[in-house]
Write an enzyme that holds these catalytic residues in place. Structure first.
Site, PDB file in Angstrom:
ATOM      1  N   ARG A 162     -71.613 -57.265 -73.050  1.00 25.16           N
ATOM      2  CA  ARG A 162     -72.437 -56.132 -73.476  1.00 25.16           C
ATOM      3  C   ARG A 162     -72.551 -56.084 -74.995  1.00 25.16           C
ATOM      4  O   ARG A 162     -72.515 -55.023 -75.613  1.00 25.16           O
ATOM      5  CB  ARG A 162     -71.856 -54.814 -72.940  1.00 25.16           C
ATOM      6  CG  ARG A 162     -71.771 -54.730 -71.437  1.00 25.16           C
ATOM      7  CD  ARG A 162     -73.153 -54.828 -70.775  1.00 25.16           C
ATOM      8  NE  ARG A 162     -73.020 -54.828 -69.324  1.00 25.16           N
ATOM      9  CZ  ARG A 162     -72.897 -55.941 -68.599  1.00 25.16           C
ATOM     10  NH1 ARG A 162     -72.925 -57.129 -69.189  1.00 25.16           N
ATOM     11  NH2 ARG A 162     -72.784 -55.878 -67.293  1.00 25.16           N
ATOM     12  N   SER A 232     -74.806 -47.543 -65.486  1.00 26.91           N
ATOM     13  CA  SER A 232     -73.390 -47.605 -65.841  1.00 26.91           C
ATOM     14  C   SER A 232     -73.175 -46.987 -67.213  1.00 26.91           C
ATOM     15  O   SER A 232     -73.705 -47.470 -68.202  1.00 26.91           O
ATOM     16  CB  SER A 232     -72.915 -49.058 -65.850  1.00 26.91           C
ATOM     17  OG  SER A 232     -73.084 -49.652 -64.579  1.00 26.91           O
ATOM     18  N   GLU A 330     -71.211 -47.694 -72.669  1.00 26.88           N
ATOM     19  CA  GLU A 330     -72.225 -48.750 -72.738  1.00 26.88           C
ATOM     20  C   GLU A 330     -73.528 -48.172 -73.262  1.00 26.88           C
ATOM     21  O   GLU A 330     -74.338 -48.871 -73.872  1.00 26.88           O
ATOM     22  CB  GLU A 330     -72.421 -49.342 -71.340  1.00 26.88           C
ATOM     23  CG  GLU A 330     -73.416 -50.466 -71.263  1.00 26.88           C
ATOM     24  CD  GLU A 330     -73.462 -51.091 -69.875  1.00 26.88           C
ATOM     25  OE1 GLU A 330     -74.570 -51.516 -69.482  1.00 26.88           O
ATOM     26  OE2 GLU A 330     -72.426 -51.162 -69.204  1.00 26.88           O
TER      27      GLU A 330
END
Length: 347
Positions: A162, A232, A330
């Site tokens: 990420r 998420s 995230e």
């Protein structure tokens, strides 16, 4: 947040009430530069968005929001692979589906990830055992101050979990305008996660993997069109082998995914950690932990950005108290003047 200016509610999948001084649609690199230069000339903040699928507005935005809508898909091939040149404004899931319909496999594990192609390299998006860097060949960017375009190879993008160089060196003053993908003609299925493990690697087809991924995501993740969310919310934490071993000794059923590269070599499942804290359905204000997937925070009832922040802070603290593992968001946090450090906000 007051909405006396231009509403951002349809430009963030949390469906939060937020506004900007101006919203502009850019269908070319030249338009991106023009809008950006207008803001800098007026000394006002500027924010680039695709579909707003990975942002949390903490307040009204005190400047111009530019929506990247550069669209085009060009396909070429060599003896062993197909090459796709994809405009940054193309919808990611539609790209996955269209590619599969044309017989181009390799993106099926990444089905139903929300957002645009141009956002994919920033986060190095991933799901069900596949990350973008597996198929990314290059990323084209433009310097917004002078319109100079540049192509970065996948290696130059410095992809991580990420993570990418676009969060650092090319974070301000640059925009992604296209992504180059390389899909091998000899298809190798990735069946290491979830229900994909039940598929036969000798007979499975790309379409079957695509259908299984879509089914899993739809059964667990709320549709942003129905319930505001950004998918998420937290990254799956990466820990050392030593920490992972200690956790497994105490929690024998804890999901762990050894990583091949890097000093930190075991990935944990953030959703499982949150679930073990009995947080499904837990809510603060109008924000809640999703009842089916603990990794997703939702706008349950006219939530504010601060409601989401308070909930994320509480979830992070509960997980840390139980497992001594600190989760990191995230999702990108956007304050009035631009992006701000999400970890600092919820610390």
């Amino acid at each position: 947040m007051s909405c006396q200016q231009h509403s951002l509610k349809t430009w963030n999948t949390f469906s939060l009430e937020a506004c900007a001084n101006k919203i502009s649609m850019a269908e070319s690199a030249e338009a991106l530069c023009q809008f950006w230069q207008q803001s800098t000339d007026q000394n006002e903040p500027v924010l680039l968005l695709g579909e707003g699928s990975n942002v949390l507005f903490l307040d009204d935005f005190s400047g111009q929001v530019i929506i990247n809508r550069i669209k085009s898909i060009r396909v070429s091939e060599t003896t062993d692979a197909w090459s796709l040149h994809v405009g940054a404004g193309e919808n990611w899931h539609q790209l996955v589906e269209t590619s599969l319909e044309q017989g181009l496999s390799g993106l099926e594990n990444l089905a139903l990830i929300p957002g645009c192609a141009g956002s994919a390299p920033i986060q190095n998006i991933g799901a069900y055992g596949v990350e973008l860097d597996r198929v990314c060949e290059y990323v084209d960017i433009v310097s917004l101050a002078d319109g100079v375009q540049q192509r970065l190879t996948a290696a130059q993008c410095q992809f991580g979990y990420r993570d990418s160089i676009f969060k650092y060196q090319y974070r301000d003053g640059y925009a992604i305008i296209a992504v180059g993908l390389r899909l091998a003609k000899i298809w190798q299925p990735v069946l290491s996660y979830g229900d994909l493990r039940n598929l036969d690697p000798l007979t499975v087809t790309p379409r079957e993997v695509f259908n299984a991924v879509c089914q899993m995501r739809r059964s667990k993740l709320p549709d942003p069109k129905m319930t505001g969310n950004a998918g998420s919310f937290f990254k799956n934490p990466l820990v050392s082998a030593e920490v992972a071993a200690k956790l497994q000794a105490e929690y024998p059923h804890i999901p762990q995914y050894p990583q091949i590269n890097g000093d930190v070599n075991v990935k944990l499942a953030a959703g499982w950690l949150i679930d073990q804290c009995d947080l499904k359905g837990f809510h603060i204000g109008g924000a809640a932990v999703h009842a089916q997937q603990a990794l997703v925070l939702i706008n349950a009832n006219e939530a504010t950005g601060q409601d989401i922040v308070n909930l994320a802070r509480s979830v992070r603290q509960r997980v840390a108290e139980k497992f001594n593992v600190w989760l990191e968001p995230e999702v990108r946090f956007i304050a009035a003047q631009g992006e701000t450090d999400a970890v600092e906000v919820i610390a």
